[in-house]
Scaffold this motif. Structure first.
Motif, mmCIF file in Angstrom:
data_model
loop_
_atom_site.group_PDB
_atom_site.id
_atom_site.type_symbol
_atom_site.label_atom_id
_atom_site.label_comp_id
_atom_site.label_asym_id
_atom_site.label_seq_id
_atom_site.Cartn_x
_atom_site.Cartn_y
_atom_site.Cartn_z
ATOM 1 N N VAL A 24 41.703 33.497 33.483
ATOM 2 C CA VAL A 24 42.295 33.210 34.464
ATOM 3 C C VAL A 24 41.309 33.443 35.717
ATOM 4 N N ALA A 25 40.184 34.560 35.548
ATOM 5 C CA ALA A 25 39.292 34.928 36.651
ATOM 6 C C ALA A 25 38.594 34.026 37.280
ATOM 7 N N ARG A 26 37.995 33.014 35.894
ATOM 8 C CA ARG A 26 36.874 31.781 35.794
ATOM 9 C C ARG A 26 37.578 31.012 36.550
ATOM 10 N N ALA A 27 39.067 30.456 36.507
ATOM 11 C CA ALA A 27 39.783 29.261 36.328
ATOM 12 C C ALA A 27 39.016 28.686 37.029
ATOM 13 N N PRO A 28 39.685 28.947 38.947
ATOM 14 C CA PRO A 28 39.466 28.430 39.607
ATOM 15 C C PRO A 28 37.665 28.087 39.853
ATOM 16 N N VAL A 29 36.669 28.466 39.006
ATOM 17 C CA VAL A 29 34.761 28.101 39.043
ATOM 18 C C VAL A 29 34.959 26.335 37.648
ATOM 19 N N VAL A 30 35.464 27.313 36.410
ATOM 20 C CA VAL A 30 35.859 26.116 35.169
ATOM 21 C C VAL A 30 36.794 25.160 35.289
ATOM 22 N N TRP A 31 38.180 25.618 35.748
ATOM 23 C CA TRP A 31 39.177 24.589 35.724
ATOM 24 C C TRP A 31 38.942 23.455 37.240
ATOM 25 N N GLY A 32 39.108 24.340 38.489
ATOM 26 C CA GLY A 32 39.251 23.672 39.481
ATOM 27 C C GLY A 32 40.526 24.384 40.341
ATOM 28 N N VAL A 33 41.450 25.174 38.581
ATOM 29 C CA VAL A 33 42.941 25.618 39.193
ATOM 30 C C VAL A 33 42.904 27.651 39.512
ATOM 31 N N SER A 40 36.805 28.637 47.632
ATOM 32 C CA SER A 40 36.077 29.164 46.740
ATOM 33 C C SER A 40 37.010 29.691 44.956
ATOM 34 N N ASN A 41 36.449 31.012 44.729
ATOM 35 C CA ASN A 41 36.950 31.611 43.499
ATOM 36 C C ASN A 41 37.882 32.648 44.137
ATOM 37 N N PRO A 42 38.580 32.563 44.367
ATOM 38 C CA PRO A 42 39.626 34.361 44.526
ATOM 39 C C PRO A 42 39.590 35.359 43.816
ATOM 40 N N PHE A 43 38.424 34.893 42.552
ATOM 41 C CA PHE A 43 38.202 36.237 41.739
ATOM 42 C C PHE A 43 36.992 36.454 41.491
ATOM 43 N N HIS A 44 35.996 36.024 42.691
ATOM 44 C CA HIS A 44 34.461 36.260 42.241
ATOM 45 C C HIS A 44 33.882 37.143 42.411
ATOM 46 N N SER A 45 34.532 38.393 43.335
ATOM 47 C CA SER A 45 34.446 39.792 43.053
ATOM 48 C C SER A 45 34.779 40.352 42.164
ATOM 49 N N ILE A 46 35.602 40.193 40.975
ATOM 50 C CA ILE A 46 36.136 41.022 39.851
ATOM 51 C C ILE A 46 36.019 40.659 38.400
ATOM 52 N N GLN A 47 35.305 38.596 38.494
ATOM 53 C CA GLN A 47 35.263 38.250 36.950
ATOM 54 C C GLN A 47 34.023 39.410 36.387
ATOM 55 N N PRO A 48 32.893 39.500 37.931
ATOM 56 C CA PRO A 48 31.505 39.728 36.478
ATOM 57 C C PRO A 48 32.174 41.198 36.350
ATOM 58 N N ILE A 50 35.159 42.845 34.756
ATOM 59 C CA ILE A 50 36.010 41.806 33.818
ATOM 60 C C ILE A 50 34.626 41.502 32.641
ATOM 61 N N SER A 51 33.785 40.392 33.206
ATOM 62 C CA SER A 51 33.008 40.528 31.400
ATOM 63 C C SER A 51 32.025 41.112 31.420
ATOM 64 N N ALA A 52 31.679 42.400 32.423
ATOM 65 C CA ALA A 52 31.189 43.617 31.941
ATOM 66 C C ALA A 52 31.847 44.727 30.955
ATOM 67 N N ASN A 53 33.006 44.731 31.375
ATOM 68 C CA ASN A 53 33.852 45.682 30.946
ATOM 69 C C ASN A 53 33.973 45.032 29.070
ATOM 70 N N LEU A 54 34.552 43.684 29.459
ATOM 71 C CA LEU A 54 34.672 42.912 27.745
ATOM 72 C C LEU A 54 33.554 42.941 26.870
ATOM 73 N N SER A 55 32.664 43.355 27.940
ATOM 74 C CA SER A 55 30.997 42.927 26.378
ATOM 75 C C SER A 55 31.301 45.247 26.016
ATOM 76 N N ASN A 56 31.517 45.618 26.754
ATOM 77 C CA ASN A 56 31.355 46.845 26.332
ATOM 78 C C ASN A 56 32.540 47.447 25.420
ATOM 79 N N GLN A 57 33.545 46.513 25.157
ATOM 80 C CA GLN A 57 34.184 46.530 24.265
ATOM 81 C C GLN A 57 33.628 46.809 22.661
ATOM 82 N N PHE A 58 32.627 46.133 22.734
ATOM 83 C CA PHE A 58 32.023 45.694 22.144
ATOM 84 C C PHE A 58 30.434 46.128 21.684
#
Length: 134
Positions: A24-33, A40-48, A50-58
């Motif tokens: 969802v956070a990447r959708a504005p950039v990837v699909w324009g949704v 601009s992407n309204p989630f630009h500040s939170i997306q990195p 989320i990505s870092a936290n997801l990496s932490n899960q592994f």
């Protein structure tokens, strides 16, 4: 066994939810949704975050999952403390995600991570003590 599978399964569900949130956070950039009016992407500040936290899960959680697989594979009664530690870990991972994604409080994030770290370390210590022949 099933009581230990529940926290393992819920951590997997949590990871799946993080993937969905990242999508969802990447959708504005990837699909324009969901782009802002200015494109601009309204989630630009939170997306990195989320990505870092997801990496932490592994990273450290890998040791949690291996410990749980070992406990189940041993086909012996699983001590209640192991189940308690598993729940502590999973609840801590959810809290860690919330702190990392929605705040910049590194100290609190460190405290929550330490709780997760100690829970898994304790699980492994108990496995070692129970199975090591002196």
């Amino acid at each position: 066994m099933s009581t230990l599978l529940t926290p393992v399964f819920l951590h997997i569900v949590w990871c799946a939810l993080l993937y969905a949130l990242l999508t969802v956070a990447r959708a504005p950039v990837v699909w324009g949704v969901g782009r802002s009016k200015n494109g601009s992407n309204p989630f630009h500040s939170i997306q990195p975050k989320i990505s870092a936290n997801l990496s932490n899960q592994f990273e450290w959680p890998m040791f949690f999952h291996i410990a749980c697989v070992l406990l189940i594979a041993m086909d012996e009664p699983i001590a209640g403390v192991q189940i308690y530690l598993a729940w502590t870990f999973v609840i801590g991972r959810v809290l860690h995600s919330i702190v990392q994604i929605f705040t910049d409080n590194i100290r609190l994030r460190g405290v929550v991570f330490t709780i997760n770290f100690i829970a898994v370390l304790a699980m492994w210590t108990l496995i070692f003590i129970r199975n090591f022949s002196w």
